[in-house]
Design an enzyme around this catalytic site. Structure first.
Site, PDB file in Angstrom:
ATOM      1  N   LYS A  94       0.814  -1.237   0.000  1.00 56.53           N
ATOM      2  CA  LYS A  94       0.000   0.000   0.000  1.00 56.53           C
ATOM      3  C   LYS A  94       0.837   1.272   0.000  1.00 56.53           C
ATOM      4  O   LYS A  94       0.648   2.147   0.841  1.00 56.53           O
ATOM      5  CB  LYS A  94      -0.971  -0.009   1.186  1.00 56.53           C
TER       6      LYS A  94
HETATM    7  O1  LIG Z   1      -9.314  -3.201   1.525  1.00 57.80           O
HETATM    8  C1  LIG Z   1      -8.429  -3.959   1.931  1.00 57.80           C
HETATM    9  C2  LIG Z   1      -7.149  -3.954   1.425  1.00 57.80           C
HETATM   10  C3  LIG Z   1      -6.247  -4.876   1.885  1.00 57.80           C
HETATM   11  N1  LIG Z   1      -6.573  -5.777   2.838  1.00 57.80           N
HETATM   12  C4  LIG Z   1      -5.553  -6.749   3.254  1.00 57.80           C
HETATM   13  O2  LIG Z   1      -5.976  -8.058   2.874  1.00 57.80           O
HETATM   14  C5  LIG Z   1      -5.681  -8.985   3.923  1.00 57.80           C
HETATM   15  C6  LIG Z   1      -6.987  -9.537   4.469  1.00 57.80           C
HETATM   16  O3  LIG Z   1      -6.751 -10.595   5.340  1.00 57.80           O
HETATM   17  P1  LIG Z   1      -7.921 -11.608   5.823  1.00 57.80           P
HETATM   18  O4  LIG Z   1      -7.239 -12.433   6.855  1.00 57.80           O
HETATM   19  O5  LIG Z   1      -8.340 -12.434   4.614  1.00 57.80           O
HETATM   20  O6  LIG Z   1      -9.016 -10.781   6.371  1.00 57.80           O
HETATM   21  C7  LIG Z   1      -4.849  -8.228   4.953  1.00 57.80           C
HETATM   22  O7  LIG Z   1      -3.493  -8.374   4.619  1.00 57.80           O
HETATM   23  C8  LIG Z   1      -5.275  -6.789   4.746  1.00 57.80           C
HETATM   24  O8  LIG Z   1      -4.275  -5.865   5.092  1.00 57.80           O
HETATM   25  C9  LIG Z   1      -7.853  -5.786   3.337  1.00 57.80           C
HETATM   26  O9  LIG Z   1      -8.214  -6.603   4.213  1.00 57.80           O
HETATM   27  N2  LIG Z   1      -8.755  -4.867   2.872  1.00 57.80           N
END
Ligand SMILES: O=c1ccn([C@@H]2O[C@H](COP(=O)(O)O)[C@@H](O)[C@H]2O)c(=O)[nH]1
Length: 303
Positions: free
Chosen positions: A107
């Protein structure tokens, strides 16, 4: 940066095309590699660099030849300092060598000159952290990302720009309306569509993607409505490139939410799951089985 990138880093086919080929071969799922402290504990590991290395080694061995895309979350490596970043470098290289595309969730977004340095860090084929794609934040201004967009085209890599994120706090900023009435997130998507149209000549699928929370289907002011109050319409999602969809599993979204979320843009979906796969480790068979289940459910919906 080095003038002669290592052979393993050289890419000639644009990211959008490589992504299409990879998901056709291995299915539509992106697995997030998020070594949370809680997961390290659940896996019976400590909370140090050796544990991080074991965790990533296990995930790589289990999934590198199975999934189309992996998405390491940089924060969980950076918190261990330079030795954590060294593990990230090895993890990126190991996944790429086994044929998985690596999308680094980092990001980044900064003023143009600094953005150039971030672009070199992740998108220059000579960099130790070169990845197939990275996530970028446009909230210092979409145009500030230009050095990364240009380098992505030159190096055959991709970017995923935050548009409307999955977290509950995202709406206040991302649904705000500009002076011309267009919502902020809708404007980011329109710019991505323009850049894909300008750079993906001859290719049906561009290398500039957007991040849209899978959690936003059916949410007032979310995605799929009529665009009132800065919400996104289905037409906004037609960017000619991939849509990374975090929020499935641990954050509550389900595969069956995706048709309503994306409408006609459904074929552009790149759904991402981190914790809901990783919690099945450290057993490699269980990690693969969880990945298969998610992949099958998503393929049934996306087609
Ligand atoms: O809008 C967003 C952007 C990035 N993320 C990232 O994705 C993963 C989600 O992890 P889960 O365990 O599947 O919930 C995490 O690395 C976030 O930083 C997001 O969730 N939403």
């Amino acid at each position: 940066m080095s003038e002669t990138p290592p052979a393993a880093h050289r890419v000639t086919t644009p990211f959008g095309e490589r992504l299409r080929a990879a998901t056709a071969r291995r299915g539509p799922l992106c697995v997030g590699v998020d070594p949370h402290a809680g997961l390290l504990r659940e896996w019976g590991l400590g909370e140090d660099v050796a544990a991080l290395e074991r965790f990533c080694g296990t995930v790589t061995e289990a999934l590198a030849d199975q999934v189309a895309v992996v998405k390491p979350q940089s924060a969980f490596f950076e918190r261990f300092g330079s030795r954590g970043v060294a593990v990230l470098e090895r993890t990126v290289a190991d996944f790429r060598e086994a044929g998985a595309l690596v999308l680094l969730d980092v990001k980044r977004g900064d003023i143009g000159s600094t953005m150039g340095a971030y672009a070199e860090a992740y998108l220059d084929p000579g960099s130790p952290l070169f990845c197939d794609a990275v996530t970028l934040s446009p909230y210092l201004g979409y145009e500030a990302l230009r050095p990364a967009l240009d380098l992505a085209v030159a190096s055959g890599s991709g970017v995923f720009v935050l548009a409307r994120t999955s977290n509950p706090e995202s709406g206040a900023l991302q649904r705000a309306r500009r002076a011309d009435g267009r919502g902020v997130a809708a404007d980011v998507l329109a710019r991505l569509a323009g850049d894909n149209a300008a750079t993906a000549a001859g290719s049906p699928f561009g290398s500039f993607g957007a991040v849209v929370g899978a959690t936003l289907a059916g949410v007032p002011g979310g995605v799929g409505g009529d665009g009132a109050d800065g919400a996104l319409t289905h037409a906004d999602l037609d960017i000619g490139g991939p849509l990374l969809l975090p929020g499935l599993g641990a954050q509550g979204a389900r595969p069956e939410d995706l048709p309503a979320l994306l409408g006609p843009a459904l074929p552009a979906a790149l759904p991402s799951v981190s914790r809901d796969v990783l919690r099945h480790g450290p057993d490699r068979g269980a990690l693969r089985a969880a990945t298969d289940r998610w992949s099958g459910e998503l393929a049934a919906v996306i087609g």
